[in-house]
Design a protein around this motif. Structure first.
Motif, PDB file in Angstrom:
ATOM      1  N   TRP A 151       0.842  -1.200   0.000  1.00 26.67           N
ATOM      2  CA  TRP A 151       0.000   0.000   0.000  1.00 26.67           C
ATOM      3  C   TRP A 151       0.876   1.248   0.000  1.00 26.67           C
ATOM      4  CZ3 TRP A 151      -2.304   4.467   0.944  1.00 26.67           C
ATOM      5  CH2 TRP A 151      -3.679   4.605   0.768  1.00 26.67           C
ATOM      6  N   ASN A 152       1.861   1.266   0.883  1.00 23.58           N
ATOM      7  CA  ASN A 152       2.693   2.461   1.021  1.00 23.58           C
ATOM      8  C   ASN A 152       3.510   2.751  -0.230  1.00 23.58           C
ATOM      9  OD1 ASN A 152       1.696   2.791   3.580  1.00 23.58           O
ATOM     10  ND2 ASN A 152       3.485   1.978   4.624  1.00 23.58           N
ATOM     11  N   GLN A 153       3.996   1.703  -0.885  1.00 20.44           N
ATOM     12  CA  GLN A 153       4.771   1.913  -2.104  1.00 20.44           C
ATOM     13  C   GLN A 153       3.905   2.498  -3.216  1.00 20.44           C
ATOM     14  OE1 GLN A 153       6.895  -1.658  -3.239  1.00 20.44           O
ATOM     15  NE2 GLN A 153       8.613  -1.162  -1.898  1.00 20.44           N
ATOM     16  N   MET A 154       2.661   2.046  -3.310  1.00 20.74           N
ATOM     17  CA  MET A 154       1.765   2.596  -4.329  1.00 20.74           C
ATOM     18  C   MET A 154       1.441   4.055  -4.036  1.00 20.74           C
ATOM     19  SD  MET A 154      -0.884  -0.463  -5.381  1.00 20.74           S
ATOM     20  CE  MET A 154      -1.352  -0.917  -3.700  1.00 20.74           C
ATOM     21  N   ALA A 155       1.272   4.377  -2.754  1.00 18.73           N
ATOM     22  CA  ALA A 155       0.998   5.768  -2.379  1.00 18.73           C
ATOM     23  C   ALA A 155       2.224   6.640  -2.648  1.00 18.73           C
ATOM     24  CB  ALA A 155       0.601   5.854  -0.910  1.00 18.73           C
ATOM     25  N   ALA A 156       3.400   6.130  -2.319  1.00 19.15           N
ATOM     26  CA  ALA A 156       4.631   6.899  -2.495  1.00 19.15           C
ATOM     27  C   ALA A 156       4.903   7.199  -3.963  1.00 19.15           C
ATOM     28  CB  ALA A 156       5.808   6.138  -1.892  1.00 19.15           C
TER      29      ALA A 156
ATOM     30  N   ASP B  92      -1.930   5.532   9.946  1.00 20.81           N
ATOM     31  CA  ASP B  92      -1.239   6.430  10.874  1.00 20.81           C
ATOM     32  C   ASP B  92       0.272   6.325  10.706  1.00 20.81           C
ATOM     33  OD1 ASP B  92      -1.107   8.197  13.283  1.00 20.81           O
ATOM     34  OD2 ASP B  92      -0.181   6.429  14.174  1.00 20.81           O
ATOM     35  N   ARG B  93       0.787   5.092  10.572  1.00 22.95           N
ATOM     36  CA  ARG B  93       2.220   4.902  10.375  1.00 22.95           C
ATOM     37  C   ARG B  93       2.681   5.493   9.048  1.00 22.95           C
ATOM     38  NH1 ARG B  93       1.306   0.271  13.073  1.00 22.95           N
ATOM     39  NH2 ARG B  93       0.742  -0.947  11.241  1.00 22.95           N
ATOM     40  N   ALA B  94       1.862   5.334   8.011  1.00 22.84           N
ATOM     41  CA  ALA B  94       2.243   5.860   6.703  1.00 22.84           C
ATOM     42  C   ALA B  94       2.484   7.362   6.774  1.00 22.84           C
ATOM     43  CB  ALA B  94       1.146   5.556   5.675  1.00 22.84           C
ATOM     44  N   LYS B  95       1.643   8.034   7.554  1.00 22.65           N
ATOM     45  CA  LYS B  95       1.745   9.492   7.651  1.00 22.65           C
ATOM     46  C   LYS B  95       2.839   9.928   8.622  1.00 22.65           C
ATOM     47  CE  LYS B  95      -1.304  13.507   7.883  1.00 22.65           C
ATOM     48  NZ  LYS B  95      -1.279  13.723   6.422  1.00 22.65           N
ATOM     49  N   THR B  96       2.852   9.349   9.828  1.00 25.18           N
ATOM     50  CA  THR B  96       3.761   9.832  10.866  1.00 25.18           C
ATOM     51  C   THR B  96       5.177   9.272  10.746  1.00 25.18           C
ATOM     52  OG1 THR B  96       3.087   8.067  12.386  1.00 25.18           O
ATOM     53  CG2 THR B  96       1.842  10.125  12.483  1.00 25.18           C
ATOM     54  N   HIS B  97       5.288   8.018  10.332  1.00 25.39           N
ATOM     55  CA  HIS B  97       6.597   7.373  10.288  1.00 25.39           C
ATOM     56  C   HIS B  97       7.249   7.454   8.908  1.00 25.39           C
ATOM     57  CE1 HIS B  97       9.790   4.731  11.582  1.00 25.39           C
ATOM     58  NE2 HIS B  97       9.512   3.844  10.644  1.00 25.39           N
ATOM     59  N   PHE B  98       6.449   7.226   7.861  1.00 32.18           N
ATOM     60  CA  PHE B  98       7.000   7.213   6.510  1.00 32.18           C
ATOM     61  C   PHE B  98       6.785   8.534   5.769  1.00 32.18           C
ATOM     62  CE2 PHE B  98       6.043   2.699   7.446  1.00 32.18           C
ATOM     63  CZ  PHE B  98       7.330   2.190   7.354  1.00 32.18           C
ATOM     64  N   LYS B  99       6.087   9.474   6.416  1.00 26.34           N
ATOM     65  CA  LYS B  99       5.897  10.820   5.870  1.00 26.34           C
ATOM     66  C   LYS B  99       5.223  10.808   4.492  1.00 26.34           C
ATOM     67  CE  LYS B  99       8.170  12.067   9.493  1.00 26.34           C
ATOM     68  NZ  LYS B  99       7.412  12.502  10.706  1.00 26.34           N
ATOM     69  N   LEU B 100       4.252   9.917   4.321  1.00 25.97           N
ATOM     70  CA  LEU B 100       3.514   9.832   3.073  1.00 25.97           C
ATOM     71  C   LEU B 100       2.240  10.678   3.145  1.00 25.97           C
ATOM     72  CD1 LEU B 100       3.806   5.990   2.407  1.00 25.97           C
ATOM     73  CD2 LEU B 100       5.057   7.823   1.272  1.00 25.97           C
ATOM     74  N   PRO B 101       1.748  11.172   2.000  1.00 33.81           N
ATOM     75  CA  PRO B 101       0.522  11.988   1.988  1.00 33.81           C
ATOM     76  C   PRO B 101      -0.726  11.122   2.092  1.00 33.81           C
ATOM     77  CG  PRO B 101       1.316  11.706  -0.248  1.00 33.81           C
ATOM     78  CD  PRO B 101       2.338  11.031   0.650  1.00 33.81           C
ATOM     79  N   VAL B 102      -0.882  10.465   3.228  1.00 37.29           N
ATOM     80  CA  VAL B 102      -1.957   9.493   3.430  1.00 37.29           C
ATOM     81  C   VAL B 102      -2.817   9.912   4.621  1.00 37.29           C
ATOM     82  CG1 VAL B 102      -2.479   7.106   4.077  1.00 37.29           C
ATOM     83  CG2 VAL B 102      -0.632   7.587   2.451  1.00 37.29           C
ATOM     84  N   SER B 103      -4.125   9.840   4.452  1.00 38.95           N
ATOM     85  CA  SER B 103      -5.060  10.137   5.548  1.00 38.95           C
ATOM     86  C   SER B 103      -6.112   9.040   5.637  1.00 38.95           C
ATOM     87  CB  SER B 103      -5.765  11.480   5.327  1.00 38.95           C
ATOM     88  OG  SER B 103      -4.877  12.548   5.481  1.00 38.95           O
ATOM     89  N   LEU B 104      -6.493   8.702   6.864  1.00 36.43           N
ATOM     90  CA  LEU B 104      -7.550   7.722   7.084  1.00 36.43           C
ATOM     91  C   LEU B 104      -8.907   8.400   6.930  1.00 36.43           C
ATOM     92  CD1 LEU B 104      -8.054   4.735   8.056  1.00 36.43           C
ATOM     93  CD2 LEU B 104      -8.475   5.725  10.311  1.00 36.43           C
ATOM     94  N   VAL B 105      -9.827   7.723   6.285  1.00 35.57           N
ATOM     95  CA  VAL B 105     -11.196   8.203   6.124  1.00 35.57           C
ATOM     96  C   VAL B 105     -12.146   7.123   6.623  1.00 35.57           C
ATOM     97  CG1 VAL B 105     -13.002   8.816   4.472  1.00 35.57           C
ATOM     98  CG2 VAL B 105     -10.684   9.687   4.152  1.00 35.57           C
ATOM     99  N   ILE B 106     -12.997   7.464   7.557  1.00 31.30           N
ATOM    100  CA  ILE B 106     -14.027   6.532   8.031  1.00 31.30           C
ATOM    101  C   ILE B 106     -15.332   6.906   7.331  1.00 31.30           C
ATOM    102  CG2 ILE B 106     -15.287   5.623  10.015  1.00 31.30           C
ATOM    103  CD1 ILE B 106     -12.876   6.414  11.730  1.00 31.30           C
TER     104      ILE B 106
END
Length: 318
Positions: free
Chosen positions: A216-221, A236-250
């Motif tokens: 998932w993260n590689q496709m986002a990156a 959460d990890r994608a955004k805070t740890h890997f600094k990717l432009p990812v947000s969770l949507v419920i």
């Protein structure tokens, strides 16, 4: 040397060598889990091994079905297995996991009562799974693709995202999201044909099916996707740890709640080591370090949750 003496010597040597091999392995804790999901963090493994003198040997799976297959085909190999609570009953029914003596886990009393007593983990008064973390499988978006976050699961079917949607390669989860998209209760699906039709109509939208957090993260990156199903902790990890432009949507229609737990497989050769490993993984000290260093789902340990909140709150002057 007479032949009987040589035979006796060779036999004794073989027994001694075998005993040494067993002694070396007896100090190992074989763990079957998801890769890159807290329990295999190098700093955590190092801390556990230093505290206990046991060596952790990890093996990984990419789906619950693969996890069950590995348990079935490797009896006695694993000492600890991470299982989504929804699959615990199946593992127990197949006699793949054994009851856990929670009195051997000093941190177990701090597990929230509702999760510690979950009927998915407790059968006939016996505990077959120790709750670890919980969260949601919802949607995550590539922030570059949206001016504002969507609110509905229907966004995945928007033609604007054709070829840029991803969902996990898991049939059960796909059906659950199909049920949500058709306004049904995921625990009581009445119209499976509607679910099939809805999922079929999603196929032109799909870029690929993901199996791991890294997928998932590689496709986002690389900006290959706009939106897809994802785990809350992973987003959460994608955004805070890997600094990717990812947000969770419920989505307003709902999401899938999950609870991950640790179990001890039948035939474990190091039950004491397994108990020590599980106790370490539900310890507040481990959780605080995990959530602050990497990002994590919500701990099932109430003291761990409280400790993590204090850790991120601004400190007063004393």
């Amino acid at each position: 040397m007479r032949m009987p003496d040589l035979t006796a010597l060779l036999t004794a040597t073989a027994v001694f060598t075998s005993a040494l091999a067993f002694a070396a392995k007896a100090n190992e804790v074989h763990v079957l889990n998801w890769k890159g999901y807290g329990a295999d963090e190098p700093w955590a493994i190092e801390a556990f091994e230093k505290a206990t003198g046991s060596k952790v040997v990890n093996d990984f799976f990419n789906s619950e079905q693969e996890m069950l297959t590995k348990l079935r085909t490797n009896p006695g190999l694993y000492d600890v297995v991470m299982i989504n609570a929804a699959f615990n009953d199946q593992a127990m029914a197949e006699k793949l996991i054994q009851p856990i003596d929670t009195s051997k886990l000093p941190n177990f009393p701090d597990i929230s009562k509702d999760k510690a007593g979950s009927p998915m983990l407790v059968h006939d008064g016996k505990v077959y799974g120790v709750p670890w973390v919980w969260g949601l499988t919802a949607l995550a978006i590539n922030e570059k693709s949206f001016d504002k976050p969507p609110t509905s699961i229907a966004e995945m079917w928007d033609p604007a995202h054709k070829g840029r949607v991803t969902i996990r390669d898991d049939a059960v989860e796909a059906v659950q999201f199909g049920a949500i998209a058709t306004g049904q209760n995921i625990n009581d699906i009445k119209d499976i044909e509607a679910v099939k039709a809805k999922l079929t109509s999603l196929m032109p939208q799909i870029k690929t099916f993901w199996s791991s957090e890294n997928d998932w993260n590689q496709m986002a990156a690389s900006n290959q996707i706009d939106i897809g199903t994802y785990w809350s902790g992973s987003a959460d990890r994608a955004k805070t740890h890997f600094k990717l432009p990812v947000s969770l949507v419920i989505p307003q229609e709902g999401a899938v709640a999950w609870l991950d737990a640790f179990s001890i497989p039948v035939g474990s050769k190091n039950v004491a080591g397994a108990e020590a490993f599980i106790n370490y993984m539900i310890d507040p000290k481990f959780y605080v370090e995990w959530v602050t260093k990497v990002g994590a789902p919500v701990s099932a340990n109430t003291k761990a949750v409280e400790a993590s909140r204090r850790c991120v709150q601004p400190q007063g002057d004393g």
